[in-house]
Design an enzyme around this catalytic site. Sequence first.
Site, PDB file in Angstrom:
ATOM      1  N   ASP A  97       6.306  -3.288   2.035  1.00 33.61           N
ATOM      2  CA  ASP A  97       7.386  -4.237   2.356  1.00 33.61           C
ATOM      3  C   ASP A  97       8.132  -3.874   3.633  1.00 33.61           C
ATOM      4  OD1 ASP A  97       6.791  -5.407  -0.140  1.00 33.61           O
ATOM      5  OD2 ASP A  97       8.124  -3.983  -1.130  1.00 33.61           O
ATOM      6  N   GLY A 124       2.270  -8.425  -0.663  1.00 30.36           N
ATOM      7  CA  GLY A 124       2.927  -9.706  -0.422  1.00 30.36           C
ATOM      8  C   GLY A 124       3.568  -9.693   0.946  1.00 30.36           C
ATOM      9  N   HIS A 125       3.107 -10.563   1.811  1.00 30.48           N
ATOM     10  CA  HIS A 125       3.730 -10.661   3.131  1.00 30.48           C
ATOM     11  C   HIS A 125       4.445 -11.990   3.225  1.00 30.48           C
ATOM     12  CE1 HIS A 125       1.274  -7.385   4.219  1.00 30.48           C
ATOM     13  NE2 HIS A 125       0.166  -8.059   4.349  1.00 30.48           N
ATOM     14  N   LYS A 172       5.240  -5.583   7.770  1.00 26.39           N
ATOM     15  CA  LYS A 172       3.990  -5.482   8.531  1.00 26.39           C
ATOM     16  C   LYS A 172       3.445  -6.851   8.898  1.00 26.39           C
ATOM     17  CE  LYS A 172       2.083  -3.254   5.206  1.00 26.39           C
ATOM     18  NZ  LYS A 172       3.250  -2.990   4.344  1.00 26.39           N
ATOM     19  N   GLN A 182       0.592  -2.509   1.509  1.00 23.42           N
ATOM     20  CA  GLN A 182       1.431  -1.462   0.900  1.00 23.42           C
ATOM     21  C   GLN A 182       1.879  -0.483   1.997  1.00 23.42           C
ATOM     22  OE1 GLN A 182      -1.778  -1.915  -1.018  1.00 23.42           O
ATOM     23  NE2 GLN A 182      -0.684  -3.641  -1.835  1.00 23.42           N
TER      24      GLN A 182
HETATM   25  P1  IMP Z   1      -0.150  -1.603  -8.099  1.00 23.98           P
HETATM   26  O1  IMP Z   1      -0.612  -1.562  -6.683  1.00 23.98           O
HETATM   27  O2  IMP Z   1       0.091  -3.010  -8.591  1.00 23.98           O
HETATM   28  O3  IMP Z   1      -1.004  -0.801  -9.029  1.00 23.98           O
HETATM   29  O4  IMP Z   1       1.296  -0.910  -8.155  1.00 23.98           O
HETATM   30  C1  IMP Z   1       1.479   0.469  -7.895  1.00 23.98           C
HETATM   31  C2  IMP Z   1       2.751   0.708  -7.130  1.00 23.98           C
HETATM   32  O5  IMP Z   1       2.634   0.128  -5.837  1.00 23.98           O
HETATM   33  C3  IMP Z   1       3.999   0.070  -7.748  1.00 23.98           C
HETATM   34  O6  IMP Z   1       5.111   0.899  -7.485  1.00 23.98           O
HETATM   35  C4  IMP Z   1       4.142  -1.237  -6.994  1.00 23.98           C
HETATM   36  O7  IMP Z   1       5.471  -1.717  -6.999  1.00 23.98           O
HETATM   37  C5  IMP Z   1       3.707  -0.787  -5.610  1.00 23.98           C
HETATM   38  N1  IMP Z   1       3.191  -1.870  -4.752  1.00 23.98           N
HETATM   39  C6  IMP Z   1       1.990  -2.444  -4.807  1.00 23.98           C
HETATM   40  N2  IMP Z   1       1.872  -3.360  -3.828  1.00 23.98           N
HETATM   41  C7  IMP Z   1       3.025  -3.362  -3.161  1.00 23.98           C
HETATM   42  C8  IMP Z   1       3.509  -4.079  -2.020  1.00 23.98           C
HETATM   43  O8  IMP Z   1       2.842  -4.899  -1.396  1.00 23.98           O
HETATM   44  N3  IMP Z   1       4.772  -3.788  -1.638  1.00 23.98           N
HETATM   45  C9  IMP Z   1       5.522  -2.852  -2.264  1.00 23.98           C
HETATM   46  N4  IMP Z   1       5.109  -2.168  -3.298  1.00 23.98           N
HETATM   47  C10 IMP Z   1       3.879  -2.406  -3.754  1.00 23.98           C
END
Ligand code: IMP
Length: 424
Positions: free
Chosen positions: A12, A39-40, A15, A223
């Site tokens: 977040d 999510g962008h 990017k 991420q």
């Molecule tokens: P997962 O990727 O859904 O398995 O989540 C693992 C961790 O990554 C959690 O803390 C999520 O909140 C975080 N996470 C996954 N994708 C994003 C993103 O695009 N932005 C921020 N945090 C993310």
Amino acid sequence: MNTIVTGLQWGDEGKGKIVDYLTENTDVVVRGQGGNNAGHTVIARGEKYVLHLRPSGILWDGKLNVIGNGVVLDPAGLVAEIERIEGQGVAINPEKLLISDRAHVVLPLHKELDAAREAALGDRRIGTTKRGIGPTYADKVNRNGLRVADLFDEAFTRDTIALRTADANEILRRYELSTFDAGEQFDEVMRAFDRLRPHVANTIPVLHEAWKGGRNILFEGAQGTLLDIDFGTFPFVTSSNTTSGGCCTGSGLPPTAIDRVIGVCKAYTTRVGAGPFPSVDEGLSQYLHDLGREFGATTGRPRGCGWLDAVLLRQGCMINGATGLAVTNLDGLDDYETLRICTAYEIDGVRHDLPPADRHAWDRAKPVYEELPGWMSDTTGCTRYDQLPARALDYLGRLSELCDTPIQFVGVGPDRAQTLVATK
Ligand code: IMP
């Protein structure tokens, strides 16, 4: 010029906006890891677009977007995203979007397993996006996952889904949750796959031709560094390598193809999900939420907010090999009187300039802060870097010094025009 854009914090960082800005001079935009957990939010031509799986270059005409082999692909999720963006007037065809035949497929059961595991962890839950990311990568590493190329073989796909469903149902029964029907999963995946079929290709030669032909390639990291499976705040991480190396293994383009790495961070720090966050600050969180800022693009969750953490950014710049910093959301601090930067952690009386590996040490990490005066003026109208208030330039200068990396871009608002260039 081939560029990696990578997040230096917990995702977040903005990017998508930097990628969108750079896309003007880019021919190909590539995603190499993660899935629709990302999510962008991109604002272009006055319209707001939320992107999860597709690279942000999709908003432009004449650019090729590649979903690489390192991505885990949820077919129904991608189709829903394509339909939504087509509804906003952006047509998606194979000239514009290619999907690697080697990407692994997220099945509905992966999402259910993700949720079940989180529920079972109780207080120790990771706070995942429940998009099935971990279970899909686990199947990949276990060598029993389904790849996009496999979906062309219906009999094989049906058998594999039946086997995976039997395994998943055993786990779901243990948690006393409702089980899956293999046939329904097969139908759901294949229905979505029908829309995606024309987009599937061996993307390796496509990318190599682009590279050898001197086209500009942009890697869009998803991420952030602190969610990297190896370098992040384990176990509160995602299941892929979110750092710059992951762009190579996730696309088939080698490290020698990379010319520069832009590390993106916010002018402060945010985090969603559980896990360590030493510089978190209640007052700053409240302040930013009151401004309507810092709610997740994928889940709508309010993000925890804290001060800029140079311990984390220092390591992030090292691991990613950042050649420049893009600092976003500077305007979020426009009216804050006294700012802080965390320059080190004190753990059991010992000063640390880099983050600890020991998961329990995080609980004892006390941030060592440096205070800087806020600039107390509106930066959103600045159109050039040198128009920024002197105190804002000092703040950015200190960050650059602490990370030993030059500032390259600064974001002062959501619009494409609000990206200031410090150095080319
Ligand atoms: P997962 O990727 O859904 O398995 O989540 C693992 C961790 O990554 C959690 O803390 C999520 O909140 C975080 N996470 C996954 N994708 C994003 C993103 O695009 N932005 C921020 N945090 C993310």
